[in-house]
Motif scaffolding. Structure first.
Motif, PDB file in Angstrom:
ATOM      1  N   THR A 191       0.723  -1.242  -0.088  1.00 13.71           N
ATOM      2  CA  THR A 191       0.023   0.159   0.170  1.00 13.71           C
ATOM      3  C   THR A 191       0.843   1.384   0.012  1.00 13.71           C
ATOM      4  N   ALA A 192       1.997   1.044   0.972  1.00 12.78           N
ATOM      5  CA  ALA A 192       2.816   2.514   0.969  1.00 12.78           C
ATOM      6  C   ALA A 192       3.423   2.616  -0.342  1.00 12.78           C
ATOM      7  N   LEU A 193       3.855   1.706  -1.089  1.00 15.09           N
ATOM      8  CA  LEU A 193       4.653   1.652  -2.334  1.00 15.09           C
ATOM      9  C   LEU A 193       3.540   2.303  -3.350  1.00 15.09           C
ATOM     10  N   LYS A 194       2.369   1.897  -3.352  1.00 11.86           N
ATOM     11  CA  LYS A 194       1.228   2.464  -4.336  1.00 11.86           C
ATOM     12  C   LYS A 194       0.666   3.664  -4.073  1.00 11.86           C
ATOM     13  N   TYR A 195       0.624   3.920  -2.798  1.00 10.97           N
ATOM     14  CA  TYR A 195       0.298   5.534  -2.516  1.00 10.97           C
ATOM     15  C   TYR A 195       1.067   5.863  -1.548  1.00 10.97           C
ATOM     16  N   PRO A 196       2.253   6.736  -1.838  1.00  7.47           N
ATOM     17  CA  PRO A 196       3.336   7.316  -1.089  1.00  7.47           C
ATOM     18  C   PRO A 196       2.913   8.106   0.230  1.00  7.47           C
ATOM     19  N   PHE A 197       1.699   8.730   0.032  1.00  7.37           N
ATOM     20  CA  PHE A 197       1.218   9.692   1.231  1.00  7.37           C
ATOM     21  C   PHE A 197       0.523   8.799   2.216  1.00  7.37           C
TER      22      PHE A 197
ATOM     23  N   ALA B 207      -7.156   5.606  -3.321  1.00  4.54           N
ATOM     24  CA  ALA B 207      -6.550   5.059  -2.164  1.00  4.54           C
ATOM     25  C   ALA B 207      -7.915   4.963  -1.052  1.00  4.54           C
ATOM     26  N   ILE B 208      -8.707   5.518  -0.933  1.00  2.00           N
ATOM     27  CA  ILE B 208      -9.911   5.458   0.131  1.00  2.00           C
ATOM     28  C   ILE B 208     -10.671   4.250  -0.374  1.00  2.00           C
TER      29      ILE B 208
END
Length: 748
Positions: free
Chosen positions: A91-97, A120-121
């Protein structure tokens, strides 16, 4: 070792080995498992390990793990933790925020592309799935006699996908909440930016609708709600200003250029109605919409009230123009009536509107009162001087008094000049009242009566004189009338009872009838010793429930014999009544019946019974025992009754005096001679102020069952006359004023 025993050993060894291997695989996602059998198995994933342990915990075959079930759950928890951490890394790789802190997922707030936020939601709202490999799973059971295990079938039923329990391995709710809030703020910012664009172009309604339509989607967003309130305030202010500029200014311009033309009046009234309607609809729309209502009450209440006052003021100014126009024509009474009508109309308006209208209208009213009274005084004095038309003066004085009373009733302070005018008004009223009292004075004059019986005419006349004197004192229907001397000279306005002729009274044969009435009467109550009670006392027995005394009552039943004797006398007399050079003929022609009642009770027919007490003792019946009059007594009675009937006829005629004045006034109205008509209506009005026709008094007399039939007939005629007088009294004011206004304001 037999085959069965070896199978159990192999099964336990295989499961135990799996547990040992799984227990050692909690630190890395994948492990190699070797069961020390003929061939090694392929590496398996943490997902598959998680699924195998879930099957063991849930299924019947999983009972083999009961030897260390808690250990199996711990191994599964460690596997689940590794799965969650692996999902978080992806998830962190896909959505850096988004990033992992202490095992939980957090939103950093550093978003390069706001559109990715919704993606992301959606990703975070999806459940974390545990997908296992069936072929790899089977390698766990690559052991002798375990190929019939139910795990493959269980995994197939779950479609090889399990859901990782929420919040058991790590919390992503906080990140989701913050991310949603960020997304909401981002969308709200776009909404507000669009609305601000409308506001910059002064398109407040479009801005408000933009915000209002989306407010329900973000019921707690402070930025959106605050700007919604701010826009509602701007919209209300703009609407008020538009009404003032586009509507109210036209109204004010129309009023300032107002003239007496009726089309100007109608067009101005319509402008005011339109402005008021638009304002009321706008207020109603605000009251139906919470943000607008809030802005209206908190920030714009004063502005709305000022607008309503301005509209009310415009309406009042227009009404002032109408009143002033009538006053300028010296149509003061019409101006007064219009003023009262407008005040009454304003009662249905809101308080702020009503108060504004009343304030302005009362200013106009107070200003015209001195001129109104002066005008009435001038006309009254002229009418008096020209032709003694005091009837007109009496109406004018009453009209002026009505204007003053209306002001006093409403606690309005009048100009000081009014005090001097009041004095002049009272002087004028005194002069006209004095004239009227002389004008209305009249007499009733009796002349000699004739009769075929010697001396009857003279006696009859003297009795009439006494009756009239008494009757004139009993009622107030005969204002201005008095009894003159017999045979005295008469004026045109007097009443002359003339040509009275009393015929002989003929007594018919008496008739009688008999009747019976059965009567039951409760008599005296008696008390005597109870023999049973005395006997028990003597024998010393129990007396409970036995009364010591016997109480009884005598009941009388008897027949009352009633004998009714009816004697009839034929009474006839004629006379004429002269008034205002008009002679009316009257006749009393009645068969007068007098009833005599004789009641008796035959003691032999009386039945006396002793019964239980039914009530209090009733009095003995009073028996009527009339003496049947002889012929002379009947004639004397008939003479007095006929005198009463004559008096009733004459009094009814005299009481009709105000109707005579009203008919005289109406005859001039038909000719449209309003000046003369008003004068006589003024006399009629003044007369009606002095009488109090009371139909209820005659109704009460008619309810008396003892009243004689010939008297009842005359009273019923009198009741009709009194009702007509009451009706005239109630309408005389309007009739008098209408006639006078038709004379004073002919072109209105």
């Amino acid at each position: 070792m037999d085959r069965k025993f070896r199978r159990v050993i192999f099964t336990l060894s295989g499961i135990l080995f799996i547990v040992i291997i799984l227990g050692g695989c909690v630190t890395v996602p994948k492990v190699m498992i070797d069961l020390n059998l003929a061939s090694p198995v392929k590496p398996t994933s943490v997902n598959t390990q998680y699924a195998v342990l879930q099957w063991c915990i849930e299924s019947d075959e999983g009972k083999l793990l009961e030897i260390n079930k808690e250990r199996a759950k711990q191994i599964q928890f460690d596997a689940g933790t590794l799965i969650f951490l692996d999902w978080s890394d992806k998830t962190a790789l896909k959505y850096p925020f988004l990033k992992i802190m202490k095992g939980d997922l957090f939103f950093t707030g550093s978003v390069d592309n706001d559109e990715h936020v919704q993606e992301a939601i959606d990703w975070l709202e999806r459940p974390i799935t545990v997908v296992s490999d069936l072929d790899v799973a089977k390698s766990f059971f690559w052991a002798k006699n375990l190929e019939e295990s139910g795990f493959p079938f269980w995994l197939e039923e779950n479609k090889r996908i399990l859901i990782l329990p929420e919040n058991k391995y790590g919390d992503r709710k906080l990140a989701l909440k913050r991310l949603k809030k960020y997304g909401e703020n981002y969308r709200v910012k776009k909404i507000v930016d669009i609305a601000k664009g409308f506001v910059d172009r002064l398109q407040f309604l479009e801005a408000y609708n933009q915000l209002r339509n989306r407010a329900n989607d973000y019921p707690t967003n402070v930025e959106l709600l605050d700007y919604l309130d701010e826009t509602a305030d701007l919209l209300i202010k703009q609407k008020i200003q538009l009404i003032i500029e586009s509507r109210l200014s036209k109204v004010e311009n129309s009023i300032s250029n107002f003239n007496t033309a009726s089309e100007d009046l109608k067009s101005t009234e319509q402008l005011i109605l339109d402005t008021e309607s638009i304002t009321n609809k706008f207020i109603a729309a605000c009251e139906a919409d919470p943000p607008l209502l809030n802005a209206l009450r908190k920030k714009n209440k004063d502005k709305i009230e000022v607008l309503q006052k301005d509209i009310a003021s415009s309406r009042a100014k227009l009404w002032q123009q109408e009143i002033n126009r009538l006053a300028a024509q010296k149509y003061y009474w019409s101006a007064y009536q219009l003023f009262k009508q407008r005040i009454e109309e304003s009662e249905s308006f809101a308080s702020v509107v009503k108060n504004e209208i009343n304030s302005l209208l009362w200013q106009s009213y107070v200003s015209i009162i001195p001129d109104s009274i002066s005008h009435f005084l001038e006309i009254g004095e002229k009418e008096m001087a020209d032709a003694e038309r005091h009837g007109i003066t009496l109406i004018l004085c009453n009209m002026a008094d009505d204007l003053l009373l209306f002001a006093n009733k409403n606690n309005v302070i009048l100009p000081e000049s009014t005090d001097e005018l009041k004095k002049k008004l009272n002087d004028l009223l005194s002069q006209s009242t004095l004239f009227y009292d002389t004008w209305v004075k009249r007499k009733l004059i009796l002349t000699e009566c004739s009769s075929g019986q010697a001396g009857l005419g003279t006696t009859f006349l003297r009795d009439l004189e006494i009756l009239f004197r008494d009757r004139f004192k009993e009622t107030d229907l005969f204002y201005g009338i008095r009894l003159g001397k017999i045979n005295s000279d008469a004026k045109k306005s007097d009443y002359v009872l003339d040509k009275c002729n009393v015929a002989s009274f003929a007594v018919d044969k008496a008739e009688s009838d008999e009747d019976l009435e059965l009567i039951t009467r409760a008599g005296e109550v008696t008390e005597e010793d109870n023999p049973e009670y005395i006997d028990r006392i003597r024998k010393k027995k129990v007396t409970t429930g036995i009364p010591p005394k016997l109480i009884s009552q005598k009941i009388y039943k008897y027949t009352k014999h009633i004998s009714r004797v009816n004697v009839v006398v034929h009474a006839r007399l004629t006379f004429t009544l002269l008034h205002q050079e008009k002679e009316d003929f009257f006749e009393v022609n009645k068969f007068m019946k007098k009833e005599f009642v004789i009641e008796t009770i035959d003691p032999r027919e009386t039945i006396i019974k002793t019964e239980k007490v039914v009530g209090p003792e009733e009095p003995k019946p009073v028996l009527r025992n009339d003496n049947v009059w002889v012929a002379s007594e009947m004639k004397d009675w008939a003479r007095k009754e006929s005198q009463n009937l004559l008096v009733l006829n004459v009094m009814r005629y005299i009481a009709d005096y105000p109707n005579w004045i009203a008919e005289f006034a109406s005859s001039f109205e038909e000719k449209q001679q309003w000046q003369v008509a008003a004068n006589f209506w003024g006399f009629c009005l003044e007369y009606c102020k002095h009488i109090q026709p009371d139909p209820e008094l005659i109704k009460t007399q008619l309810e008396d069952k003892k009243i004689l039939e010939h008297t009842r007939e005359e009273l019923e005629i009198s009741l009709k006359s009194v009702k007509e007088l009451a009706k005239l009294k109630n309408s005389s004011w309007d009739s008098a004023v209408n006639a006078l206004i038709s004379y004073l304001e002919p072109s209105k």
